[in-house]
Design a protein around this motif. Structure first.
Motif, PDB file in Angstrom:
ATOM      1  N   TRP A 184      45.568  41.361  28.738  1.00 19.43           N
ATOM      2  CA  TRP A 184      46.274  41.522  30.719  1.00 19.43           C
ATOM      3  C   TRP A 184      46.996  40.704  30.965  1.00 19.43           C
ATOM      4  N   SER A 185      47.785  41.294  32.043  1.00 17.71           N
ATOM      5  CA  SER A 185      48.758  40.074  32.925  1.00 17.71           C
ATOM      6  C   SER A 185      48.299  39.406  34.319  1.00 17.71           C
ATOM      7  N   ARG A 186      48.183  39.112  34.981  1.00 11.68           N
ATOM      8  CA  ARG A 186      47.702  38.291  35.544  1.00 11.68           C
ATOM      9  C   ARG A 186      47.148  39.471  36.969  1.00 11.68           C
ATOM     10  N   ILE A 187      47.421  40.312  37.211  1.00 11.20           N
ATOM     11  CA  ILE A 187      47.682  41.758  38.446  1.00 11.20           C
ATOM     12  C   ILE A 187      46.338  41.617  37.380  1.00 11.20           C
ATOM     13  N   LYS A 188      46.260  42.259  36.676  1.00 11.19           N
ATOM     14  CA  LYS A 188      44.965  42.935  35.782  1.00 11.19           C
ATOM     15  C   LYS A 188      44.001  41.616  35.770  1.00 11.19           C
ATOM     16  N   LYS A 189      43.919  40.942  35.543  1.00  8.40           N
ATOM     17  CA  LYS A 189      43.166  39.940  35.813  1.00  8.40           C
ATOM     18  C   LYS A 189      42.508  40.103  36.593  1.00  8.40           C
ATOM     19  N   LEU A 190      43.033  39.146  37.700  1.00  6.82           N
ATOM     20  CA  LEU A 190      42.965  39.246  39.032  1.00  6.82           C
ATOM     21  C   LEU A 190      42.195  40.824  39.384  1.00  6.82           C
ATOM     22  N   GLU A 191      42.754  41.602  39.119  1.00  3.09           N
ATOM     23  CA  GLU A 191      41.911  43.010  39.675  1.00  3.09           C
ATOM     24  C   GLU A 191      40.770  43.295  39.488  1.00  3.09           C
ATOM     25  N   LEU A 192      40.083  43.120  38.366  1.00  2.00           N
ATOM     26  CA  LEU A 192      38.986  42.107  37.222  1.00  2.00           C
ATOM     27  C   LEU A 192      37.820  41.492  38.090  1.00  2.00           C
ATOM     28  N   ILE A 193      38.270  40.668  38.688  1.00  2.00           N
ATOM     29  CA  ILE A 193      38.225  39.233  39.506  1.00  2.00           C
ATOM     30  C   ILE A 193      37.437  39.933  40.337  1.00  2.00           C
ATOM     31  N   ARG A 194      38.162  39.883  41.519  1.00  2.00           N
ATOM     32  CA  ARG A 194      37.855  40.390  42.520  1.00  2.00           C
ATOM     33  C   ARG A 194      37.031  41.503  42.499  1.00  2.00           C
ATOM     34  N   GLU A 195      36.542  42.719  41.630  1.00  2.00           N
ATOM     35  CA  GLU A 195      35.466  43.423  41.775  1.00  2.00           C
ATOM     36  C   GLU A 195      34.242  42.852  41.631  1.00  2.00           C
ATOM     37  N   ILE A 196      33.892  41.919  41.625  1.00  2.00           N
ATOM     38  CA  ILE A 196      33.105  41.361  41.849  1.00  2.00           C
ATOM     39  C   ILE A 196      33.073  40.061  42.195  1.00  2.00           C
ATOM     40  N   ASN A 197      34.112  39.585  43.270  1.00  2.00           N
ATOM     41  CA  ASN A 197      34.508  38.214  43.543  1.00  2.00           C
ATOM     42  C   ASN A 197      36.570  38.233  44.498  1.00  2.00           C
ATOM     43  N   PRO A 198      35.348  39.168  45.124  1.00  2.00           N
ATOM     44  CA  PRO A 198      36.972  39.329  46.166  1.00  2.00           C
ATOM     45  C   PRO A 198      37.163  38.272  46.746  1.00  2.00           C
ATOM     46  N   ASN A 199      36.366  37.528  47.150  1.00  2.00           N
ATOM     47  CA  ASN A 199      37.927  36.186  47.573  1.00  2.00           C
ATOM     48  C   ASN A 199      37.648  34.961  46.725  1.00  2.00           C
ATOM     49  N   LEU A 200      37.501  35.188  45.552  1.00  2.61           N
ATOM     50  CA  LEU A 200      38.153  33.719  44.239  1.00  2.61           C
ATOM     51  C   LEU A 200      37.354  32.734  44.721  1.00  2.61           C
ATOM     52  N   GLU A 201      35.768  33.083  44.814  1.00  2.34           N
ATOM     53  CA  GLU A 201      35.286  31.777  45.396  1.00  2.34           C
ATOM     54  C   GLU A 201      34.756  31.288  44.481  1.00  2.34           C
ATOM     55  N   PHE A 202      34.277  29.518  44.888  1.00  2.00           N
ATOM     56  CA  PHE A 202      34.360  29.363  42.805  1.00  2.00           C
ATOM     57  C   PHE A 202      31.907  29.353  42.899  1.00  2.00           C
ATOM     58  N   LEU A 203      32.358  29.899  41.312  1.00  3.57           N
ATOM     59  CA  LEU A 203      30.931  30.124  41.458  1.00  3.57           C
ATOM     60  C   LEU A 203      30.302  28.857  40.403  1.00  3.57           C
ATOM     61  N   ASN A 204      30.605  28.222  39.984  1.00  5.16           N
ATOM     62  CA  ASN A 204      30.237  27.036  39.249  1.00  5.16           C
ATOM     63  C   ASN A 204      28.718  26.370  39.781  1.00  5.16           C
ATOM     64  N   TYR A 205      28.376  26.693  41.324  1.00  2.00           N
ATOM     65  CA  TYR A 205      27.003  25.779  41.003  1.00  2.00           C
ATOM     66  C   TYR A 205      25.563  26.941  40.463  1.00  2.00           C
ATOM     67  N   LEU A 206      26.595  28.218  40.202  1.00  2.00           N
ATOM     68  CA  LEU A 206      25.374  29.277  39.632  1.00  2.00           C
ATOM     69  C   LEU A 206      25.337  28.658  38.496  1.00  2.00           C
ATOM     70  N   PHE A 207      26.009  27.692  37.699  1.00  2.00           N
ATOM     71  CA  PHE A 207      25.768  26.550  36.583  1.00  2.00           C
ATOM     72  C   PHE A 207      25.093  25.856  36.192  1.00  2.00           C
ATOM     73  N   GLU A 208      25.080  24.925  37.756  1.00  5.88           N
ATOM     74  CA  GLU A 208      24.369  23.191  38.042  1.00  5.88           C
ATOM     75  C   GLU A 208      23.452  23.425  37.432  1.00  5.88           C
ATOM     76  N   ASN A 209      22.484  22.088  37.090  1.00  3.25           N
ATOM     77  CA  ASN A 209      21.121  21.872  36.970  1.00  3.25           C
ATOM     78  C   ASN A 209      20.434  23.164  36.168  1.00  3.25           C
ATOM     79  N   TRP A 210      21.473  23.086  35.481  1.00  2.00           N
ATOM     80  CA  TRP A 210      20.886  23.732  34.005  1.00  2.00           C
ATOM     81  C   TRP A 210      20.325  22.586  33.385  1.00  2.00           C
ATOM     82  N   PHE A 211      19.095  23.372  32.103  1.00  2.00           N
ATOM     83  CA  PHE A 211      17.991  22.112  31.529  1.00  2.00           C
ATOM     84  C   PHE A 211      18.644  22.847  29.934  1.00  2.00           C
TER      85      PHE A 211
END
Length: 106
Positions: A79-106
């Protein structure tokens, strides 16, 4: 008749960016916690992600079958960058970093 049930494994298609959100990288993995750590620590110093400091998770999808995840990764990569950004913004409109969701996993 052969039927397919949900797989017992989890695979992720993910999109990373750098701190300025100017680069997008799409990948696939069976262990997103470990893979994010590898990107952060630049395990492969000559890689694209290391060169452009790409380590921040902004999007992911979960799959039970690796072939579905690989197929989706290839689709998104095409996909183009624009289409990728549309996909991302469907669930993460502000492009927030989500790494914290996978921290401290064992």
């Amino acid at each position: 008749m052969i039927g397919f049930s949900e797989g017992i494994y989890t695979f992720y298609v993910y999109i990373l960016t750098n701190k300025h959100r100017s680069v997008l990288y799409t990948g696939v993995t069976g262990n997103l916690h470990k893979r994010l750590y590898q990107h952060k620590t630049k395990k492969n110093p000559g890689s694209f992600t290391a060169k452009y400091n790409v380590e921040f998770l902004i999007y992911y999808e979960k799959y039970s079958w690796i072939h579905h995840a690989i197929e989706r990764e290839k689709e998104i990569k095409s996909w183009s960058r624009i289409k990728k950004l549309e996909l991302i913004r469907e669930i993460n409109p502000n492009l927030e970093f989500l790494n914290y969701l996978f921290e401290n996993w064992f």
